[in-house]
Each structure stands twice: as structure tokens, then as C-alpha cells.
Design an enzyme around this catalytic site. Structure first.
Site, PDB file in Angstrom:
ATOM      1  N   ARG A  13      13.511  -8.989 -12.600  1.00  0.00           N
ATOM      2  CA  ARG A  13      13.337  -8.334 -11.437  1.00  0.00           C
ATOM      3  C   ARG A  13      14.805  -8.414 -10.408  1.00  0.00           C
ATOM      4  NH1 ARG A  13      10.079  -4.690  -9.047  1.00  0.00           N
ATOM      5  NH2 ARG A  13       9.378  -5.476  -6.967  1.00  0.00           N
ATOM      6  N   GLY A  71       3.655   3.921 -11.014  1.00  0.00           N
ATOM      7  CA  GLY A  71       2.933   4.294 -10.023  1.00  0.00           C
ATOM      8  C   GLY A  71       2.909   3.351  -8.756  1.00  0.00           C
ATOM      9  N   ASP A  88      10.944  -3.107  -1.471  1.00  0.00           N
ATOM     10  CA  ASP A  88       9.361  -3.587  -1.822  1.00  0.00           C
ATOM     11  C   ASP A  88       9.107  -4.817  -0.962  1.00  0.00           C
ATOM     12  OD1 ASP A  88       8.698  -1.759  -3.660  1.00  0.00           O
ATOM     13  OD2 ASP A  88       8.819  -2.891  -5.647  1.00  0.00           O
ATOM     14  N   THR A 108       9.204   4.459 -11.520  1.00  0.00           N
ATOM     15  CA  THR A 108       9.092   3.320 -12.486  1.00  0.00           C
ATOM     16  C   THR A 108       8.478   4.022 -14.031  1.00  0.00           C
ATOM     17  OG1 THR A 108       8.289   1.797 -10.798  1.00  0.00           O
ATOM     18  CG2 THR A 108       7.666   1.105 -12.818  1.00  0.00           C
ATOM     19  N   SER A 158       6.587  -7.354  -6.715  1.00  0.00           N
ATOM     20  CA  SER A 158       6.143  -6.023  -7.360  1.00  0.00           C
ATOM     21  C   SER A 158       4.649  -5.874  -7.682  1.00  0.00           C
ATOM     22  CB  SER A 158       7.084  -6.275  -8.605  1.00  0.00           C
ATOM     23  OG  SER A 158       6.440  -5.183  -9.499  1.00  0.00           O
ATOM     24  N   SER A 159       4.420  -4.622  -7.959  1.00  0.00           N
ATOM     25  CA  SER A 159       2.985  -4.418  -8.430  1.00  0.00           C
ATOM     26  C   SER A 159       3.087  -4.216  -9.842  1.00  0.00           C
ATOM     27  CB  SER A 159       2.462  -3.145  -7.808  1.00  0.00           C
ATOM     28  OG  SER A 159       2.448  -3.317  -6.476  1.00  0.00           O
ATOM     29  N   THR A 203      12.022  -0.307 -13.716  1.00  0.00           N
ATOM     30  CA  THR A 203      11.909   0.584 -12.500  1.00  0.00           C
ATOM     31  C   THR A 203      13.288   0.342 -11.815  1.00  0.00           C
ATOM     32  OG1 THR A 203      10.713   0.803 -10.455  1.00  0.00           O
ATOM     33  CG2 THR A 203      11.116  -1.468 -11.102  1.00  0.00           C
TER      34      THR A 203
END
Ligand code: GLY
Length: 590
Positions: free
Chosen positions: A120, A496, A451, A411, A475-476, A429
Site C-alpha cells: 500500500r 470498485g 482514501d 483499481t 483500503s477496501s 490500484t
């Protein structure tokens, strides 16, 4: 070192028209004639739906083919992962790339274990908690924050692909970097999706000259089928192939990244050379929870993906959601309200656990989920006032406020299984479509820092996902590997934004509980609820549920829901591909 003879002998390795069968026999023959024999064979490969030995499923055929070629050349899943990621950054630059970050779930067949790697982006050390606030302490408008240097976090993808390759890869590093370098040099055909997205984002992309120069031809968005070359990206990859990731994190490329960020007109950022030089990948324990007879493993903090997916699965498990009731409003009430409860916890508790204490285990403990699942016993939608975070057990409690991060979808996700049984499930992403819109050395820079929550506190309590120097934004992304009887059964994930969680959770329910085929589950219309409004996928049977869901008390919104679910199911009979029809992906395997 990069093998230049091989580089030139493999010219025109991949031709999208041939892959998609849209050129004449004569021209495919010409293309085949111009490449080395082993590559010529591969040009004849058509996308597959199943395979016996190995398989790659990614959001673009060039990327899947690059990974497939590496597997065919004797590489393993990690080797193929490098080739897929570097190719995605070229052909699907709006979604991911070396200017961004990624999470990798990896099943190591020799060790018989799943592990996860966190690549990340990080907040620069000079970032302050008020990075996204104006002089009055109010949050900036979303687009004012995104476009430009302010939103750019330290990219993690290059370190992630390099360090995991150094640990697990079989083929030489230069060999796995090679396919993307060749394609960048030779050019690829602009896809309909890339053309559409450039068209939609014209004004923002035009703000920065180097970005405008790359994505527009005579002032117009690059047309579909245009052969786009990216010599700057090829050069970056050649440097990295020869000198490793230091050619990215130090020296000229790093200097260019910093300059691009710090001098972005109207919205400069604070990313500095020391942020790049000090970036490191973190190997983390995966979050694994049981569901039906499976173990579902995903990416823990700083992603909220695995925890929130696990909560949705755990909250719905006591309810008898039959597959024949997939079109019933009551089925979606249970799933939708489970999701809303999970999102309430996500907003309160989930962030980078290296920076804030998090009840990671408590959030998915059986007792806690049993207690919360009772809230789903009614027959109508939960009133908004009852959708509040719970009180999971944790070792080190802290008062936190609910967050306010805005996330828009971009992403990419890809899955790989190799002949040795290793499995890659990777979500990658640059955050928003085209990220910060800043481009240097042939790649786009992320806007991942948006984010974070733009506010730092609410009602006197700190927000877990606030900006802090060095922290990773929540993050998701939910790259997932499902285990059955101690062996990998399914690799899956999706792009998404925060809807990723719903896309992955419902696909898992469809496959693992309703026993749908993987492709059928991916094709199934999306119904996604995060914060109360039910999003129903436009042009599908989900629209028929609008009135029944409204009667249950939901607000509804019919819209496109552009997941990009790319998965592989591993069965005793072989590998089964799942390719999202909403994107341009393809599976290759043998
Ligand atoms: N930026 C997308 C995510 O990390 O969820």
C-alpha cells in the site's frame, strides 16, 4: 540483465486483434511470422474458460497473455504476477501501475500456507493531519484534493512485485519484466474502455501537459484500436530490469516523481525523495474466517476488505439464504443490512493498525457476529438510527469517531494459479481512474491519500483513518483466497472502491453457499448496500427489486456497477475461470 537479443526477437509478442480474433488470417500470419517460434504458438491461443495445469485471469487480454507466456516458459505464479502487473500498468493505466499500490494474497504450495503482502502507498513524512483541509479547517472538495500532487502517496507496487519475486520467483527478474517492456516499445491497441474513460475525464487529464500529450491525439482522446507506444515506460522498465527497484525508488525516476508532485500546478504535494527511498513492503498475517465448510482468507489492515467481507459472511450465515431465492427482496434485506452493519464498524474502527489500535480479532469473533446477526431477524430494513458500530472486544481500547473518506471506483484484480499449485490473488490500484492525473516516466501517479478521512476528529474524538505521516490509507481492496479441506479452492477479488466489499461478499455467498458456478456468480446482477441506499445494477433483473426493496424501507439507486471480478476456481477436474463481463478481461491457460 535484460537480454537485448531476446527483446528484439520477441517483438510484437502480443497483438490484441489476434487475441480477439478480429484480424484476417493473412495479417495474423504476418504477425506470427515476425515473432520467435514459442511466441508464435502463443499468438494462436484463444481465451479459455477452463484449464488443466495453469491459468491467468486479468482485466485485459494483453495482461493475461503476458502472465500466460511466463507460465508457459516455466515461470511460477509470482513470476507471472510481475508480468501481469507491469502489463496492466501499460494497457489499463487508469486502474493500476507502478505509480500506485497493491495487496497480494499468496498461497505457497510448498509451505502449504497463505500469506499476504502489503504494498500500500504511504503518506509522505511531511504530510500533516490537515492535508485535505482548507485554512478554515474544513475538508477540501474531493476533486480539488485528488487532481495534482497533494493526493500522491509513496508508491508501493514496484517494491511489492520485486520483493515477492526475489523471495518466490523462479525466472530471472529481467525475464519477467521483459514482456511489458516489449509491449511498451512496440505498442498496444487502445481498448474501448480506455478510450471511453479518457473521453469522460478529458478536462482533468488535460490539466497537465505530459498527461495530455500521452492520452490525446491531435486534441482528441486516443481512438479505439490506435497503436499506442510508451517508450518512457519501456525505458523505466529497462532500468528496473537491469538495476532493480532502486532504479525506481532512487535516482532519476525518483527525482522526476518528486518534482512532478511538488510542482503540480495549483495543487502541489509533499512527497519527497526520502519517502521513496524508505518505502518498504510489509508481510502480514492474513485475516482468515470460516464460512460454511470453507476458510475465507483476505487482506487485513490497512485494508478493511477482509474484515468487512468476513463480517457480512458471518452476519448472514445463520440465515437460510437459498439460491432459488436470489431474486427475493428478503434475501437482499439480510445481505444489505449485514453489509450496513459491517460498514458501520468499518467506518468506526478500521484503518492502518500500525498507527491506531484496532479490534481486529474482536470484529470477526464468532460471539460478536452472533450477537450482531440478531439485528437481522426482522422483516424490514433496519432504521438508520440502529445501524451503528458495535462494541467488539479489543486489547487496547480507544474512543474513535466515524470516518468520512470518499472512495470512487477504479483499481484492477487478477488471479493466477501455476502448475505447482501456487496461487496469487492480487488487487492493485492507483485509486481514482487515472489517479492524480500526474504522469512521469510513462506511468501515472496515484491519488491514494484521498482514501484517508479528510476530517481528523468528530465530536472531540479522533477518526481512525485520519492522515498521519508514514501511515497507509485505509483500503477496501479484498483480494481473497478461499480454502477447502486445507487446499486452495478459489482466488477472487474485484475493483470498485468501497463497493469491492459487496461485489466480493455476494460472489462468495453465491459460490460457497448457493453453489453457483463461478462465472454464473460473477455474471449475477449486483445489489450493493453500504450506507443505506441500495445500489441496483442497471439493465439487469436487480431493477425488478426496486419496488420491493423500497417497500422494505430502503432508498434505491439504479446505476452501473462496474465490478471487475476475476477469479479461478480450483477443482479436482481442473481450473475454472471467472471473467467479469463488465470489463475487458480474459483468461488464458492450458
Ligand atoms: N483505492 C481503492 C482502495 O484501496 O480501496
Amino acid at each position: 540483465m535484460l537480454d537485448w537479443n531476446r527483446f528484439f526477437s520477441l517483438r510484437s509478442l502480443v497483438c490484441l486483434s489476434v487475441l480477439l480474433g478480429t484480424v484476417s488470417v493473412a495479417s495474423s500470419q504476418e504477425a506470427a511470422d515476425s515473432v520467435a517460434p514459442e511466441a508464435a504458438t502463443s499468438l494462436q491461443q484463444a481465451p479459455v474458460t477452463s484449464a488443466k495445469e495453469f491459468m491467468v485471469v486479468a482485466a485485459n487480454p494483453y495482461a493475461s497473455m503476458a502472465g500466460f507466456e511466463i507460465l508457459k516458459a516455466g515461470g511460477n505464479a509470482i513470476d507471472a504476477m510481475v508480468a501481469v502487473q507491469l502489463t496492466l500498468g501499460l494497457v489499463e493505466p487508469q486502474s493500476s501501475g507502478i505509480g500506485g499500490g497493491a495487496f497480494l494474497m499468496y498461497y505457497d504450495a510448498v509451505a502449504g500456507e497463505i500469506t499476504s503482502y502489503d504494498g500500500r502507498e504511504t503518506a509522505p513524512m511531511a504530510a500533516t493531519p490537515t492535508l485535505f483541509q482548507n485554512d478554515d479547517g474544513e475538508p477540501l472538495k474531493f476533486w480539488d484534493a485528488v487532481v495534482g500532487g497533494r493526493s500522491v502517496g509513496t508508491p508501493g507496487t514496484m517494491r511489492l512485485i520485486h520483493d515477492t519475486h526475489a523471495k518466490y520467483g523462479k525466472l530471472p527478474w529481467a525475464r519477467v519484466v521483459e514482456p511489458a517492456a516489449i509491449l511498451a516499445q512496440e505498442g498496444f491497441e487502445v481498448s474501448p474502455r480506455l478510450n471511453q474513460l479518457i473521453t469522460r475525464d478529458k478536462d482533468r487529464l488535460s490539466r497537465f501537459k505530459s498527461t495530455q500529450d500521452y492520452f490525446f491525439l491531435e486534441g482528441k482522446p486516443l481512438p479505439v484500436g490506435h497503436v499506442l507506444k510508451n517508450p518512457a515506460y519501456a525505458q523505466t522498465l529497462i532500468e528496473v530490469a537491469n538495476f532493480g527497484p532502486d532504479a525506481f525508488y532512487k535516482g532519476k525516476v525518483a527525482e522526476d516523481i518528486v518534482k512532478t508532485v511538488q510542482t503540480a500546478e495549483g495543487n502541489p504535494g509533499v512527497l519527497a525523495l526520502n519517502d521513496l527511498a524508505n518505502y518498504h513492503v510489509i508481510q502480514r498475517d492474513p485475516v482468515c474466517t470460516s464460512y460454511e465448510e470453507y476458510e475465507v482468507c483476505g487482506m487485513g489492515p490497512p485494508s478493511s476488505g477482509a474484515l468487512t467481507v468476513a463480517q457480512i459472511l458471518g452476519l448472514t450465515e445463520p440465515y437460510d439464504l437459498e439460491s432459488d431465492a436470489a431474486k427475493a427482496a428478503q434475501t437482499w434485506r439480510v445481505i444489505g443490512d449485514a453489509s450496513r452493519l459491517a460498514f458501520a464498524d468499518r467506518g468506526r474502527y478500521m484503518a492502518d493498525s500500525d498507527y491506531v489500535p484496532m479490534p481486529t480479532k474482536g470484529l470477526v469473533s464468532e460471539d460478536y457476529l452472533d450477537e450482531r446477526s440478531v439485528f437481522l431477524e426482522g422483516q424490514t430494513a433496519l432504521p438508520q438510527s440502529e445501524v451503528v458500530p458495535g462494541t467488539p472486544t479489543w486489547d487496547h481500547a480507544m474512543m474513535l469517531a466515524d470516518d468520512e473518506s470518499i472512495e470512487l471506483p477504479s483499481t484492477s484484480h487478477f488471479s493466477i494459479v501455476d502448475a505447482e499449485g501456487n496461487v496469487v490473488s492480487m488487487t492493485t490500484t492507483i485509486e481514482n481512474g487515472f489517479g492524480s492525473r500526474l504522469m512521469t516516466n510513462g506511468f501515472l501517479l496515484n491519488n491514494e491519500l484521498t482514501d484517508f478521512s479528510f476530517r481528523t476528529h468528530k465530536n472531540g474524538n479522533p477518526i481512525a483513518n485520519r492522515v498521519e505521516p508514514g501511515k497507509r490509507p485505509r483500503s477496501s481492496m479484498a483480494p481473497t483466497i478461499v480454502m477447502k479441506d486445507g487446499k486452495p479452492f478459489l482466488a477472487i477479488g474485484s475493483p470498485g472502491g468501497s463497493r469491492i466489499i459487496g461485489y466480493v461478499a455476494t460472489t462468495l455467498i453465491a459460490v460457497l453457499d448457493w453453489e453457483m458456478g463461478l462465472q454464473e456468480a460473477i455474471d449475477m446482477p449486483h445489489l450493493v448496500n453500504r450506507f443505506g441506499t441500495y445500489d441496483l445494477e442497471k439493465g439487469t433483473w436487480a431493477e425488478e427489486l426496486e419496488a420491493p426493496l423500497q417497500e422494505l424501507g430502503y432508498k434505491t439507486n439504479i446505476r452501473d456497477l462496474n465490478s471487475g471480478l476475476h477469479g479461478i476456481m480450483i477443482t479436482p477436474e481442473g481450473l475454472i475461470a471467472g471473467v467479469d463481463p463488465r470489463r475487458e478481461g480474459a483468461a488464458f491457460g492450458q
